[in-house]
Design an enzyme around this catalytic site. Structure first.
Site, PDB file in Angstrom:
ATOM      1  N   ASP A  78       4.009  -2.776  -8.954  1.00 44.20           N
ATOM      2  CA  ASP A  78       4.329  -1.638  -9.817  1.00 44.20           C
ATOM      3  C   ASP A  78       3.045  -1.174 -10.488  1.00 44.20           C
ATOM      4  O   ASP A  78       2.120  -1.948 -10.723  1.00 44.20           O
ATOM      5  CB  ASP A  78       5.388  -2.035 -10.841  1.00 44.20           C
ATOM      6  CG  ASP A  78       6.247  -0.852 -11.249  1.00 44.20           C
ATOM      7  OD1 ASP A  78       5.859   0.288 -10.939  1.00 44.20           O
ATOM      8  OD2 ASP A  78       7.302  -1.060 -11.870  1.00 44.20           O
ATOM      9  N   SER A  79       3.023   0.089 -10.854  1.00 42.65           N
ATOM     10  CA  SER A  79       1.782   0.764 -11.216  1.00 42.65           C
ATOM     11  C   SER A  79       1.347   0.593 -12.663  1.00 42.65           C
ATOM     12  O   SER A  79       0.205   0.861 -13.007  1.00 42.65           O
ATOM     13  CB  SER A  79       1.946   2.254 -10.953  1.00 42.65           C
ATOM     14  OG  SER A  79       2.938   2.787 -11.833  1.00 42.65           O
ATOM     15  N   GLY A  81       3.319   2.295 -14.778  1.00 41.19           N
ATOM     16  CA  GLY A  81       4.002   3.461 -15.320  1.00 41.19           C
ATOM     17  C   GLY A  81       5.188   3.112 -16.193  1.00 41.19           C
ATOM     18  O   GLY A  81       5.451   3.800 -17.192  1.00 41.19           O
ATOM     19  N   PHE A  82       5.916   2.045 -15.843  1.00 42.10           N
ATOM     20  CA  PHE A  82       7.053   1.679 -16.676  1.00 42.10           C
ATOM     21  C   PHE A  82       6.606   1.266 -18.071  1.00 42.10           C
ATOM     22  O   PHE A  82       7.302   1.507 -19.053  1.00 42.10           O
ATOM     23  CB  PHE A  82       7.862   0.551 -16.035  1.00 42.10           C
ATOM     24  CG  PHE A  82       9.051   0.133 -16.857  1.00 42.10           C
ATOM     25  CD1 PHE A  82      10.175   0.940 -16.942  1.00 42.10           C
ATOM     26  CD2 PHE A  82       9.042  -1.056 -17.576  1.00 42.10           C
ATOM     27  CE1 PHE A  82      11.264   0.579 -17.718  1.00 42.10           C
ATOM     28  CE2 PHE A  82      10.126  -1.426 -18.353  1.00 42.10           C
ATOM     29  CZ  PHE A  82      11.238  -0.614 -18.417  1.00 42.10           C
ATOM     30  N   GLN A 187      10.461  11.454 -11.350  1.00 41.70           N
ATOM     31  CA  GLN A 187      10.862  11.505 -12.747  1.00 41.70           C
ATOM     32  C   GLN A 187      11.684  12.771 -13.009  1.00 41.70           C
ATOM     33  O   GLN A 187      11.921  13.570 -12.124  1.00 41.70           O
ATOM     34  CB  GLN A 187       9.639  11.458 -13.654  1.00 41.70           C
ATOM     35  CG  GLN A 187       8.878  10.144 -13.614  1.00 41.70           C
ATOM     36  CD  GLN A 187       9.639   8.993 -14.249  1.00 41.70           C
ATOM     37  OE1 GLN A 187      10.624   9.194 -14.974  1.00 41.70           O
ATOM     38  NE2 GLN A 187       9.202   7.764 -13.983  1.00 41.70           N
ATOM     39  N   GLY A 214      12.222   6.267 -14.244  1.00 41.04           N
ATOM     40  CA  GLY A 214      12.905   6.345 -15.530  1.00 41.04           C
ATOM     41  C   GLY A 214      13.947   5.265 -15.667  1.00 41.04           C
ATOM     42  O   GLY A 214      14.382   4.651 -14.690  1.00 41.04           O
ATOM     43  N   ASP A 264      14.720  -3.937  -7.367  1.00 39.02           N
ATOM     44  CA  ASP A 264      14.000  -5.014  -8.056  1.00 39.02           C
ATOM     45  C   ASP A 264      14.524  -5.109  -9.475  1.00 39.02           C
ATOM     46  O   ASP A 264      15.006  -4.122 -10.040  1.00 39.02           O
ATOM     47  CB  ASP A 264      12.490  -4.738  -8.080  1.00 39.02           C
ATOM     48  CG  ASP A 264      12.123  -3.711  -9.144  1.00 39.02           C
ATOM     49  OD1 ASP A 264      11.648  -4.119 -10.225  1.00 39.02           O
ATOM     50  OD2 ASP A 264      12.346  -2.509  -8.910  1.00 39.02           O
ATOM     51  N   CYS A 319      22.780 -22.050  -1.052  1.00 45.16           N
ATOM     52  CA  CYS A 319      21.448 -22.295  -1.591  1.00 45.16           C
ATOM     53  C   CYS A 319      21.196 -23.793  -1.716  1.00 45.16           C
ATOM     54  O   CYS A 319      22.128 -24.601  -1.759  1.00 45.16           O
ATOM     55  CB  CYS A 319      21.271 -21.604  -2.943  1.00 45.16           C
ATOM     56  SG  CYS A 319      22.052 -22.451  -4.342  1.00 45.16           S
ATOM     57  N   HIS A 348      19.492 -20.479  -7.243  1.00 43.71           N
ATOM     58  CA  HIS A 348      20.878 -20.069  -6.980  1.00 43.71           C
ATOM     59  C   HIS A 348      21.060 -18.567  -7.186  1.00 43.71           C
ATOM     60  O   HIS A 348      21.639 -17.876  -6.328  1.00 43.71           O
ATOM     61  CB  HIS A 348      21.854 -20.822  -7.879  1.00 43.71           C
ATOM     62  CG  HIS A 348      23.223 -20.211  -7.838  1.00 43.71           C
ATOM     63  ND1 HIS A 348      24.128 -20.483  -6.832  1.00 43.71           N
ATOM     64  CD2 HIS A 348      23.822 -19.288  -8.639  1.00 43.71           C
ATOM     65  CE1 HIS A 348      25.222 -19.761  -7.022  1.00 43.71           C
ATOM     66  NE2 HIS A 348      25.060 -19.043  -8.119  1.00 43.71           N
TER      67      HIS A 348
END
Length: 373
Positions: A78-79, A81-82, A187, A214, A264, A319, A348
């Site tokens: 991720d950049s 930006g968040f 956006q 966003g 994600d 699992c 799990h």
């Protein structure tokens, strides 16, 4: 790229796919082999955090993100930006935003600058497989003027990101198989006009994938279904679209029904560490299209009723934790605060998400915006 598999330098990623967030270069509490055992095929990290710790020179000295983390599969980055939204827009004392980029104030007098060029350059140098354009992220309740400024900056920054990306690809003489991919982020808040303007501009610039930008939830924590669905409609179906930050099982199912293929979130791993495990209420192999929320539920290992429970967390889970350990043992680990608890329950919850992806990918589902068949 196809509608079912995303070809990346470190392997092919079957779609749909859930990427656990290893924000600072690690998925909390688990090792690379644990991720593999849980069926994870790709992870997502964050350049804003990585450039601070362990730092760019350290990452490069350790051979890039893959060698540093011992992870052979694809890595998305991720950049930053968040963090424009989660830090600066939430508290202007923590930084500032201009058309050139963002300046973050991190404790004391330390400052970190991020520009579109720097964000892409760092992600490229870390060896990531999918680079995400630096964007001006907003919340759904930000005023119209702020949303319009965000879209204008996001488009401008995306063009700068693409220019930097092409220069780096050409400079390293990378071909189609070895070049990292580049994702643009759409956006526009809750404005259809702004979302369309942003999407059309990004499509004209040209990217390998696109993301819903966003905060994707309303004030009550519900998925912004109408806008999320509209953004997917704006992008031609041949391009994968990433529902950035979506990790609730019902939200993932709803977004998959709209055509999203990448997800994600920190939710599964954070929930696990805080004592909430997600389980299928019936055999996922027998599930019809996932309507409503009655197909999954939660188990809380810390509850006293589990003190002598000899069964696994879920009889429908394959699992390593469910195959080997009882719920009663997890209760014991939780009560004594042993770190093994965090590892076992994280595996799990991640396996729940990868099983969900496998099931969703096994047939084409159609879910209306209200969650019904």
């Amino acid at each position: 790229m196809t509608g079912k598999v995303l070809s990346l330098p470190h392997g092919e990623l079957p779609l749909p796919a859930f990427l656990p967030d290893g924000t600072q270069g690690v998925v909390r509490a688990v090792a690379a082999e644990d991720l593999e055992a849980a069926g994870v095929r790709a992870v997502q990290m964050n350049v804003y955090h990585l450039m601070q710790r362990p730092g760019t020179s350290t990452i490069q000295a350790l051979g890039g993100l893959h060698r540093m983390a011992g992870w052979a599969g694809p890595i998305f980055t991720d950049s930053g930006g968040f963090q424009v939204y989660s830090l600066i827009r939430q508290n202007p004392k923590l930084g500032s935003i201009t058309d050139r980029g963002a300046t973050f104030r991190v404790g004391g007098d330390r400052k970190y600058n991020l520009t579109p060029e720097k964000s892409i350059t760092l992600q490229f140098s870390y060896g990531a497989d999918m680079l995400i354009c630096f964007d001006d992220c907003t919340g759904p309740d930000d005023p119209p003027a702020a949303q319009a400024d965000s879209v204008r900056r996001t488009i401008r920054w995306a063009a700068e990101c693409k220019k930097t990306y092409l220069r780096l690809v050409e400079g390293k003489r990378l071909d189609e198989a070895t070049r990292p991919r580049l994702m643009g982020v759409i956006q526009g808040g809750l404005s259809r006009d702004l979302r369309r303007e942003c999407a059309e501009a990004l499509l004209a610039i040209g990217f390998d994938a696109y993301g819903y930008g966003g905060w994707p939830l309303d004030a009550e924590g519900n998925l912004l279904t109408e806008m999320v669905g509209y953004v997917r409609e704006l992008v031609p179906p041949e391009f994968p679209v990433h529902a950035l930050g979506v990790g609730h099982p019902a939200g993932v199912v709803a977004c998959t029904g709209m055509g999203y293929e990448l997800f994600d979130s920190t939710m599964p791993t954070r929930d696990a560490r805080h004592g909430r495990l997600t389980v299928f209420r019936r055999d996922p192999a027998m599930l019809p299209p996932f309507a409503g929320n009655d197909w999954f539920g939660y188990v809380y290992p810390g509850d006293d009723k589990h003190v002598k429970a000899s069964e696994p967390v879920s009889r429908y889970c394959d699992c390593p934790t469910c195959r080997r350990y009882s719920l009663g043992y997890l209760h014991h680990l939780f009560k004594i605060g042993d770190t093994l608890y965090f590892r076992l329950v994280t595996v799990h919850n991640l396996r729940f998400m990868t099983m969900l992806m496998e099931r969703l990918g096994s047939y084409s589902i159609a879910i209306n915006p209200d969650g019904t068949d």
